[in-house]
Write a protein that holds these residues in place. Structure first.
Motif, PDB file in Angstrom:
ATOM      1  N   LEU A 119      29.389  39.783  39.193  1.00  0.00           N
ATOM      2  CA  LEU A 119      30.771  39.295  39.189  1.00  0.00           C
ATOM      3  C   LEU A 119      31.722  40.366  38.679  1.00  0.00           C
ATOM      4  O   LEU A 119      32.793  40.598  39.260  1.00  0.00           O
ATOM      5  CB  LEU A 119      30.862  38.047  38.315  1.00  0.00           C
ATOM      6  CG  LEU A 119      32.253  37.414  38.152  1.00  0.00           C
ATOM      7  CD1 LEU A 119      32.831  37.013  39.501  1.00  0.00           C
ATOM      8  CD2 LEU A 119      32.175  36.219  37.216  1.00  0.00           C
ATOM      9  N   ALA A 120      31.334  41.072  37.604  1.00  0.00           N
ATOM     10  CA  ALA A 120      32.185  42.134  37.055  1.00  0.00           C
ATOM     11  C   ALA A 120      32.367  43.261  38.061  1.00  0.00           C
ATOM     12  O   ALA A 120      33.460  43.840  38.177  1.00  0.00           O
ATOM     13  CB  ALA A 120      31.569  42.664  35.765  1.00  0.00           C
ATOM     14  N   ALA A 121      31.307  43.591  38.808  1.00  0.00           N
ATOM     15  CA  ALA A 121      31.399  44.660  39.807  1.00  0.00           C
ATOM     16  C   ALA A 121      32.299  44.259  40.972  1.00  0.00           C
ATOM     17  O   ALA A 121      33.046  45.083  41.512  1.00  0.00           O
ATOM     18  CB  ALA A 121      30.000  45.013  40.317  1.00  0.00           C
ATOM     19  N   ILE A 122      32.260  42.985  41.364  1.00  0.00           N
ATOM     20  CA  ILE A 122      33.120  42.504  42.456  1.00  0.00           C
ATOM     21  C   ILE A 122      34.587  42.508  42.035  1.00  0.00           C
ATOM     22  O   ILE A 122      35.490  42.774  42.849  1.00  0.00           O
ATOM     23  CB  ILE A 122      32.669  41.100  42.895  1.00  0.00           C
ATOM     24  CG1 ILE A 122      31.345  41.195  43.664  1.00  0.00           C
ATOM     25  CG2 ILE A 122      33.727  40.419  43.760  1.00  0.00           C
ATOM     26  CD1 ILE A 122      30.749  39.856  44.038  1.00  0.00           C
ATOM     27  N   LEU A 123      34.829  42.251  40.752  1.00  0.00           N
ATOM     28  CA  LEU A 123      36.209  42.246  40.245  1.00  0.00           C
ATOM     29  C   LEU A 123      36.700  43.649  39.887  1.00  0.00           C
ATOM     30  O   LEU A 123      37.845  43.808  39.474  1.00  0.00           O
ATOM     31  CB  LEU A 123      36.309  41.345  39.011  1.00  0.00           C
ATOM     32  CG  LEU A 123      36.087  39.852  39.236  1.00  0.00           C
ATOM     33  CD1 LEU A 123      36.173  39.093  37.923  1.00  0.00           C
ATOM     34  CD2 LEU A 123      37.078  39.294  40.247  1.00  0.00           C
ATOM     35  N   GLY A 124      35.857  44.667  40.042  1.00  0.00           N
ATOM     36  CA  GLY A 124      36.232  46.026  39.664  1.00  0.00           C
ATOM     37  C   GLY A 124      37.170  46.739  40.625  1.00  0.00           C
ATOM     38  O   GLY A 124      38.142  47.369  40.201  1.00  0.00           O
ATOM     39  N   PRO A 125      36.916  46.696  41.958  1.00  0.00           N
ATOM     40  CA  PRO A 125      37.768  47.438  42.904  1.00  0.00           C
ATOM     41  C   PRO A 125      39.215  46.959  42.890  1.00  0.00           C
ATOM     42  O   PRO A 125      39.495  45.789  42.641  1.00  0.00           O
ATOM     43  CB  PRO A 125      37.113  47.151  44.262  1.00  0.00           C
ATOM     44  CG  PRO A 125      35.715  46.780  43.939  1.00  0.00           C
ATOM     45  CD  PRO A 125      35.773  46.070  42.634  1.00  0.00           C
ATOM     46  N   THR A 126      40.124  47.881  43.184  1.00  0.00           N
ATOM     47  CA  THR A 126      41.554  47.567  43.195  1.00  0.00           C
ATOM     48  C   THR A 126      42.121  47.735  44.604  1.00  0.00           C
ATOM     49  O   THR A 126      41.509  48.361  45.466  1.00  0.00           O
ATOM     50  CB  THR A 126      42.320  48.477  42.226  1.00  0.00           C
ATOM     51  OG1 THR A 126      42.127  49.848  42.605  1.00  0.00           O
ATOM     52  CG2 THR A 126      41.823  48.284  40.804  1.00  0.00           C
ATOM     53  N   ILE A 365      35.380  32.365  42.301  1.00  0.00           N
ATOM     54  CA  ILE A 365      36.028  33.130  41.229  1.00  0.00           C
ATOM     55  C   ILE A 365      36.791  34.320  41.813  1.00  0.00           C
ATOM     56  O   ILE A 365      37.922  34.619  41.413  1.00  0.00           O
ATOM     57  CB  ILE A 365      34.989  33.604  40.196  1.00  0.00           C
ATOM     58  CG1 ILE A 365      34.392  32.400  39.462  1.00  0.00           C
ATOM     59  CG2 ILE A 365      35.625  34.562  39.190  1.00  0.00           C
ATOM     60  CD1 ILE A 365      33.243  32.756  38.534  1.00  0.00           C
ATOM     61  N   ALA A 366      36.173  35.012  42.772  1.00  0.00           N
ATOM     62  CA  ALA A 366      36.803  36.188  43.378  1.00  0.00           C
ATOM     63  C   ALA A 366      38.095  35.808  44.101  1.00  0.00           C
ATOM     64  O   ALA A 366      39.113  36.506  43.981  1.00  0.00           O
ATOM     65  CB  ALA A 366      35.836  36.860  44.342  1.00  0.00           C
ATOM     66  N   ILE A 367      38.081  34.723  44.860  1.00  0.00           N
ATOM     67  CA  ILE A 367      39.284  34.305  45.593  1.00  0.00           C
ATOM     68  C   ILE A 367      40.383  33.885  44.627  1.00  0.00           C
ATOM     69  O   ILE A 367      41.563  34.202  44.832  1.00  0.00           O
ATOM     70  CB  ILE A 367      38.950  33.161  46.575  1.00  0.00           C
ATOM     71  CG1 ILE A 367      37.904  33.625  47.600  1.00  0.00           C
ATOM     72  CG2 ILE A 367      40.205  32.681  47.283  1.00  0.00           C
ATOM     73  CD1 ILE A 367      38.302  34.875  48.380  1.00  0.00           C
ATOM     74  N   ASN A 368      40.018  33.199  43.564  1.00  0.00           N
ATOM     75  CA  ASN A 368      41.019  32.864  42.544  1.00  0.00           C
ATOM     76  C   ASN A 368      41.601  34.124  41.910  1.00  0.00           C
ATOM     77  O   ASN A 368      42.803  34.202  41.644  1.00  0.00           O
ATOM     78  CB  ASN A 368      40.401  31.967  41.471  1.00  0.00           C
ATOM     79  CG  ASN A 368      40.376  30.505  41.868  1.00  0.00           C
ATOM     80  OD1 ASN A 368      41.356  29.973  42.379  1.00  0.00           O
ATOM     81  ND2 ASN A 368      39.239  29.843  41.658  1.00  0.00           N
ATOM     82  N   ALA A 369      40.743  35.114  41.667  1.00  0.00           N
ATOM     83  CA  ALA A 369      41.232  36.378  41.100  1.00  0.00           C
ATOM     84  C   ALA A 369      42.208  37.060  42.052  1.00  0.00           C
ATOM     85  O   ALA A 369      43.215  37.648  41.613  1.00  0.00           O
ATOM     86  CB  ALA A 369      40.055  37.311  40.800  1.00  0.00           C
ATOM     87  N   VAL A 370      41.952  36.984  43.358  1.00  0.00           N
ATOM     88  CA  VAL A 370      42.815  37.641  44.343  1.00  0.00           C
ATOM     89  C   VAL A 370      44.195  36.999  44.369  1.00  0.00           C
ATOM     90  O   VAL A 370      45.218  37.697  44.312  1.00  0.00           O
ATOM     91  CB  VAL A 370      42.161  37.607  45.747  1.00  0.00           C
ATOM     92  CG1 VAL A 370      43.168  38.048  46.809  1.00  0.00           C
ATOM     93  CG2 VAL A 370      40.939  38.506  45.786  1.00  0.00           C
ATOM     94  N   TRP A 371      44.249  35.668  44.433  1.00  0.00           N
ATOM     95  CA  TRP A 371      45.594  35.060  44.541  1.00  0.00           C
ATOM     96  C   TRP A 371      46.357  35.154  43.222  1.00  0.00           C
ATOM     97  O   TRP A 371      47.580  35.330  43.225  1.00  0.00           O
ATOM     98  CB  TRP A 371      45.533  33.639  45.079  1.00  0.00           C
ATOM     99  CG  TRP A 371      45.099  32.537  44.152  1.00  0.00           C
ATOM    100  CD1 TRP A 371      43.888  31.936  44.115  1.00  0.00           C
ATOM    101  CD2 TRP A 371      45.894  31.881  43.150  1.00  0.00           C
ATOM    102  NE1 TRP A 371      43.849  30.956  43.154  1.00  0.00           N
ATOM    103  CE2 TRP A 371      45.070  30.893  42.551  1.00  0.00           C
ATOM    104  CE3 TRP A 371      47.199  32.024  42.697  1.00  0.00           C
ATOM    105  CZ2 TRP A 371      45.519  30.070  41.518  1.00  0.00           C
ATOM    106  CZ3 TRP A 371      47.654  31.199  41.675  1.00  0.00           C
ATOM    107  CH2 TRP A 371      46.826  30.237  41.095  1.00  0.00           C
ATOM    108  N   ILE A 372      45.660  35.065  42.101  1.00  0.00           N
ATOM    109  CA  ILE A 372      46.334  35.217  40.811  1.00  0.00           C
ATOM    110  C   ILE A 372      46.842  36.648  40.645  1.00  0.00           C
ATOM    111  O   ILE A 372      47.966  36.886  40.180  1.00  0.00           O
ATOM    112  CB  ILE A 372      45.388  34.822  39.656  1.00  0.00           C
ATOM    113  CG1 ILE A 372      45.142  33.311  39.683  1.00  0.00           C
ATOM    114  CG2 ILE A 372      45.966  35.246  38.314  1.00  0.00           C
ATOM    115  CD1 ILE A 372      44.076  32.844  38.713  1.00  0.00           C
ATOM    116  N   SER A 373      46.021  37.621  41.050  1.00  0.00           N
ATOM    117  CA  SER A 373      46.442  39.017  40.975  1.00  0.00           C
ATOM    118  C   SER A 373      47.606  39.291  41.925  1.00  0.00           C
ATOM    119  O   SER A 373      48.553  40.003  41.574  1.00  0.00           O
ATOM    120  CB  SER A 373      45.262  39.934  41.317  1.00  0.00           C
ATOM    121  OG  SER A 373      45.641  41.288  41.293  1.00  0.00           O
ATOM    122  N   ALA A 374      47.536  38.734  43.142  1.00  0.00           N
ATOM    123  CA  ALA A 374      48.635  38.911  44.099  1.00  0.00           C
ATOM    124  C   ALA A 374      49.942  38.398  43.517  1.00  0.00           C
ATOM    125  O   ALA A 374      51.005  39.016  43.686  1.00  0.00           O
ATOM    126  CB  ALA A 374      48.311  38.190  45.407  1.00  0.00           C
TER     127      ALA A 374
END
Length: 394
Positions: A119-126, A365-374
């Motif tokens: 999970l941490a590795a998937i959330l690493g790229p920008t 979790i990844a999709i939530n991270a994407v929209w929150i980051s966007a």
């Protein structure tokens, strides 16, 4: 048919005000994520077909955007300032994965260790596209803009071997009995740059020769450049290298051979790349964002905020220790690391090859991270760029 008409009208409207919009808190990814999410509550578009096309659209968009971002990089300037992006890539990214694993353990203590590392590795790229105002604002010094662009372009490929390794160790995706991880990682990180560099250099040389001899026209140059990005990605992938790194390095080599002498190439491919990116974010909003928000628990929300506000900034701050950069620059680099298409694409890759419920949980979790980051990075991009440009003396 009605749904498609609404999307085309919305796209026309956004394109007509895009330049004005770039100075506001609203970004195209935010707009299309929201539009897709609104469509998910209607029957105007078939969601099953959209989900099938999401992976392909996101992958193609990422390849083209990586190529385009790299083609704009001044290689001579990058070499002079090589310390910053290299530190963020070679020190900052591993630190972000390590710190992210620790942070995830505190908030998701029941998860297996390797699943937390995955999970941490998937959330690493920008994804620099989510903070496009920062990359394109001329008031931000060139070193900062190029460093963020290079980091965004390279960290996707650098994170992929770690993602596949942790997925295998967590048994979320099956591993081949003959998998040699050292060889796999070595090939991923060497063949990609070598093949991408060769494809980009030869492609750039051929473009110049064809343009000088009037063998081609601007219309066809843009189409060929899209094909060149695809050729770099596919060649590296087929030969065991990393296609995303290959696409980025191909753009780097191509851009520094052509050096802006075929301007229509950049105009044509940038518009096509933006369209694909907008389509990918729309499909994310349509197919996955509503489901992800239903699975947004308090620990997951805190994990995402920790990743954005603590893990990434701390990893970048530590990686730039000893460079002499002022605190505001290190904070600037640390904050503008939005999660975008690469995070979504890698999570889709893991979930698509997994029969384990953990793969689906990681995707949510990844999709939530994407929209929150966007949302967060979109809101702060234009203001942050102006603030940093003003205080950097530009």
């Amino acid at each position: 048919m009605t749904g498609l008409l609404i999307i085309t009208v919305a796209t026309i409207f956004l394109a007509l005000i895009a330049k004005r919009l770039s100075s506001t808190v609203i970004t195209p990814p935010m707009f299309f994520l929201a539009l897709g999410a609104l469509f998910s509550f209607t029957d105007l578009l078939p969601k099953e077909s959209a989900q099938e096309g999401l992976h392909l659209v996101a992958e193609v968009a990422l390849v083209i955007l990586l190529f385009l971002d790299a083609a704009k990089v001044d290689l001579a300037e990058l070499i002079r300032e090589r310390t910053v992006p290299l530190r963020m890539l070679l020190i900052g990214l591993p630190l972000a994965i390590l710190l992210g694993t620790g942070g995830a353990f505190l908030l998701l203590p029941d998860w297996p260790l390797f699943a937390l590392a995955l999970l941490a590795a998937i959330l690493g790229p920008t994804d620099a596209a989510l903070g496009q105002s920062v990359i394109t604002d001329p008031s931000v010094p060139e070193m900062e803009r190029q460093s963020l662009s290079v980091e965004s372009g390279m960290n996707d490929g650098l994170a992929l071997p770690a993602i596949l390794l942790f997925a295998s160790l967590a048994a979320i995706t099956p591993a081949s009995e003959t998998t040699n991880w050292f060889t796999f990682i070595a090939l991923q990180l060497t063949l990609g740059p070598l093949i991408g560099g060769a494809v980009g250099y030869v492609g750039g040389w051929l473009f110049l020769r064809a343009d000088e001899r009037k063998y081609t026209a601007s219309t066809y140059e843009g189409i060929s450049t899209l094909a060149l990005a695809g050729a770099a990605y596919l060649s590296a992938t087929l030969l065991g290298g990393n296609g995303f790194i290959a696409a980025f390095v191909a753009g780097l080599a191509f851009g520094n051979i052509v050096k802006g002498r075929c301007q229509f190439i950049y105009d044509f491919t940038e518009s096509e790349g933006q369209m694909l990116s907008w389509a990918a974010f729309f499909l994310l909003g349509l197919t996955l964002v509503p489901l992800a928000t239903q699975n947004l628990t308090l620990p997951v929300f805190l994990l995402i905020l920790t990743s954005l506000f603590v893990i990434r900034p701390l990893a970048i701050w530590l990686s730039l220790t000893g460079t002499g950069l002022p605190p505001r620059t290190r904070i600037f680099f640390g904050w503008f690391g939005p999660r975008g298409l690469a995070t979504a694409l890698f999570a889709l890759l893991i979930a698509g090859n997994s029969e384990d419920a953990q793969g689906e949980a990681i995707l949510m979790i990844a999709i939530n991270a994407v929209w929150i980051s966007a949302l967060l990075h979109g809101v702060t991009a234009a203001f942050g760029a102006r603030w940093y440009g003003r205080y950097s003396g530009k």
